[in-house]
Design a protein around this motif. Structure first.
Motif, PDB file in Angstrom:
ATOM      1  N   CYS A  94       0.809  -1.232   0.000  1.00  0.00           N
ATOM      2  CA  CYS A  94       0.000   0.000   0.000  1.00  0.00           C
ATOM      3  C   CYS A  94       0.838   1.278   0.000  1.00  0.00           C
ATOM      4  O   CYS A  94       0.386   2.323  -0.424  1.00  0.00           O
ATOM      5  N   MET A  95       2.089   1.205   0.507  1.00  0.00           N
ATOM      6  CA  MET A  95       3.029   2.328   0.548  1.00  0.00           C
ATOM      7  C   MET A  95       2.637   3.422   1.547  1.00  0.00           C
ATOM      8  O   MET A  95       3.273   4.471   1.571  1.00  0.00           O
ATOM      9  N   HIS A  96       1.583   3.199   2.379  1.00  0.00           N
ATOM     10  CA  HIS A  96       1.277   4.242   3.363  1.00  0.00           C
ATOM     11  C   HIS A  96       0.974   3.703   4.750  1.00  0.00           C
ATOM     12  O   HIS A  96       0.742   4.485   5.664  1.00  0.00           O
ATOM     13  N   CYS A  97       0.957   2.393   4.948  1.00  0.00           N
ATOM     14  CA  CYS A  97       0.659   1.870   6.293  1.00  0.00           C
ATOM     15  C   CYS A  97       1.913   1.949   7.175  1.00  0.00           C
ATOM     16  O   CYS A  97       3.006   2.294   6.713  1.00  0.00           O
ATOM     17  N   GLN A  99       3.712  -0.424   8.411  1.00  0.00           N
ATOM     18  CA  GLN A  99       4.773  -1.342   7.976  1.00  0.00           C
ATOM     19  C   GLN A  99       5.501  -0.784   6.746  1.00  0.00           C
ATOM     20  O   GLN A  99       6.729  -0.785   6.687  1.00  0.00           O
ATOM     21  N   CYS A 100       4.732  -0.318   5.742  1.00  0.00           N
ATOM     22  CA  CYS A 100       5.374   0.246   4.545  1.00  0.00           C
ATOM     23  C   CYS A 100       6.219   1.464   4.917  1.00  0.00           C
ATOM     24  O   CYS A 100       7.352   1.611   4.463  1.00  0.00           O
ATOM     25  N   MET A 101       5.668   2.329   5.786  1.00  0.00           N
ATOM     26  CA  MET A 101       6.391   3.563   6.130  1.00  0.00           C
ATOM     27  C   MET A 101       7.638   3.281   6.954  1.00  0.00           C
ATOM     28  O   MET A 101       8.540   4.110   7.018  1.00  0.00           O
ATOM     29  N   LEU A 107       5.470  -6.857   5.189  1.00  0.00           N
ATOM     30  CA  LEU A 107       4.523  -7.152   6.270  1.00  0.00           C
ATOM     31  C   LEU A 107       3.268  -6.287   6.155  1.00  0.00           C
ATOM     32  O   LEU A 107       2.437  -6.258   7.056  1.00  0.00           O
ATOM     33  N   CYS A 108       3.108  -5.565   5.046  1.00  0.00           N
ATOM     34  CA  CYS A 108       1.945  -4.709   4.808  1.00  0.00           C
ATOM     35  C   CYS A 108       0.677  -5.572   4.764  1.00  0.00           C
ATOM     36  O   CYS A 108       0.663  -6.613   4.128  1.00  0.00           O
ATOM     37  N   PRO A 109      -0.406  -5.132   5.456  1.00  0.00           N
ATOM     38  CA  PRO A 109      -1.645  -5.931   5.420  1.00  0.00           C
ATOM     39  C   PRO A 109      -2.205  -6.081   4.004  1.00  0.00           C
ATOM     40  O   PRO A 109      -2.964  -7.004   3.730  1.00  0.00           O
TER      41      PRO A 109
HETATM   42 ZN    ZN Z   1       1.388  -1.000   3.499  1.00  0.00          ZN
END
Ligand code: ZN
Ligand code: NAP
Ligand code: ZN
Length: 336
Positions: A94-97, A99-101, A107-109
């Motif tokens: 997603c690039m904004h959760c 985990q991504c941040m 590990l992004c949902p």
């Molecule tokens: Zn994410």
């Protein structure tokens, strides 16, 4: 534009070459013309729907090497048409959760598996979010680099997270992942023991850099190794004598699972508590871990031992992997 891909319509159904409409390229996506794609056991598990997560029609293949043919308007600066990139088990997040941040995009949902609900690399082209399309170091042998993108990072990540060069490390199962794990752990400087159920592979494992090779079926040998290993990385997808394997862990030792064993691993709490041992698992690795692994593999000349088939022999290649005969990683070369 039309693309061709090897498509399976349902579990265990022979793959057929079909024309696929990919639609417009996403603004943050990269498209590459596939040159080579490794065949991982996870492709076979999704093909057979062993995990119950497969989506059909499915286009498999997630150890992809190709040349960039198109880039979306919002992709990373520096990616160019014609450049060689690799794509692995994941092709988007997603690039904004949280985990991504924090750099743990794997590990992004909402992380997107390349071959479940997305079109994989046994095709003329692959698409991925720019964060998941990795420029390949020039020094790598591109025809052999594909398996690093899934199998390689999956075994490199636990070494990078948990191993010190002074550690004693055991690799359980010397298949596609396992033989690369032996090479990485040896280059890392660890004392490496290869555990294999195939007696005929004991010597070959040493050829990959293992200091010792032991049969997983030899209960006397396992007992002798009691309390030895700081880290065990299991790559098998079958039940083992887990009690005996956990017994080989040193105090503070860790049994790390990357192989997808469907049966639960039974563990006596006391054997963890008394020696402060742990059991863990991980899915491939983050984008930064993948870049680090590619750099490490390039500096240490680490490449899988492969058998190449033309992609048109895809059904035969899957059958060979399923029969346990692949030595040690099959790579399919695009021949559309
Ligand atoms: Zn994410
Ligand atoms: N966690 C992740 O992110 C991740 C990523 C990629 C793959 N995987 C999973 O990792 C596992 C290994 O993948 P791979 O591509 O390396 O598979 P592979 O090349 O088929 O190797 C698996 C190894 O397991 C052992 N094995 C298989 N059947 C066995 C049996 N009946 N008895 C004893 N040992 C047996 C064999 O090693 P020996 O002959 O040496 O014993 C075999 O070489 C799969 O479950 C795959 O789905 C996980
Ligand atoms: Zn894989």
């Amino acid at each position: 534009m039309n693309y061709r891909a090897w498509v399976t319509k349902a579990a265990k159904q022979r793959m057929l070459l079909e024309t696929v409409d990919l639609g417009p390229l996403g603004a943050e996506d990269v498209e590459a013309a596939v040159e080579h794609c490794g065949l991982c056991h996870s492709d076979l598990s999704v093909f057979n729907n062993e995990w119950g997560i497969s989506q059909y029609p499915a286009i498999l293949g997630h150890e992809v090497v190709g040349r960039v043919t198109a880039i979306g308007s919002n992709t990373k600066k520096g990616l160019k048409v014609g450049q060689r990139v690799g794509v692995g088990w994941y092709s988007g997040s997603c690039m904004h959760c949280h985990q991504c941040m924090s750099g743990s995009h794997h590990l992004c949902p909402q992380v997107q598996a390349t071959i479940v609900g997305h079109r994989g690399g046994f095709a003329t082209h692959i698409r991925a979010h720019w964060a998941w399309a990795f420029p390949l170091p020039e020094k790598l042998n591109f025809a052999e680099a594909g398996p690093l993108l899934c199998g390689g990072i999956t075994v490199f990540a636990p070494l990078a997270m948990y191993a010190k060069p002074t550690d004693r490390v055991g690799i359980i199962g010397i298949g596609g992942l396992g033989h690369m794990a032996v090479k990485f752990a040896a280059a890392y400087g660890c004392d490496v023991t290869a555990f294999t159920a195939s007696e005929s592979q004991l010597d070959e494992a040493k050829g990959f850099g293992a200091n010792h090779a032991v049969s997983t079926k030899d209960s006397v040998a396992l007992k002798k190794l009691g309390g030895t290993f700081d880290l065990l990385i299991s790559t098998v997808n079958v039940k083992l004598d887990w009690d005996a394997m956990i017994g080989t862990l040193a105090p503070n030792g860790r049994l790390h699972n990357v192989g997808v064993v469907l049966e639960p691993i039974p563990v006596a709490a006391f054997s963890l508590i008394s020696q402060q041992r742990s059991i863990s698992g991980s899915p491939t690795g983050s984008p930064v871990a993948i870049e680090t692994m590619l750099d490490f593999a390039s500096r240490h000349n680490i490449a899988p031992q492969t058998e190449h088939f033309p992609m048109s022999a895809i059904n035969e290649a899957f059958a060979r992997l399923e029969s346990g005969k692949a030595r040690y990683r099959i790579v399919l070369d695009a021949d559309f």
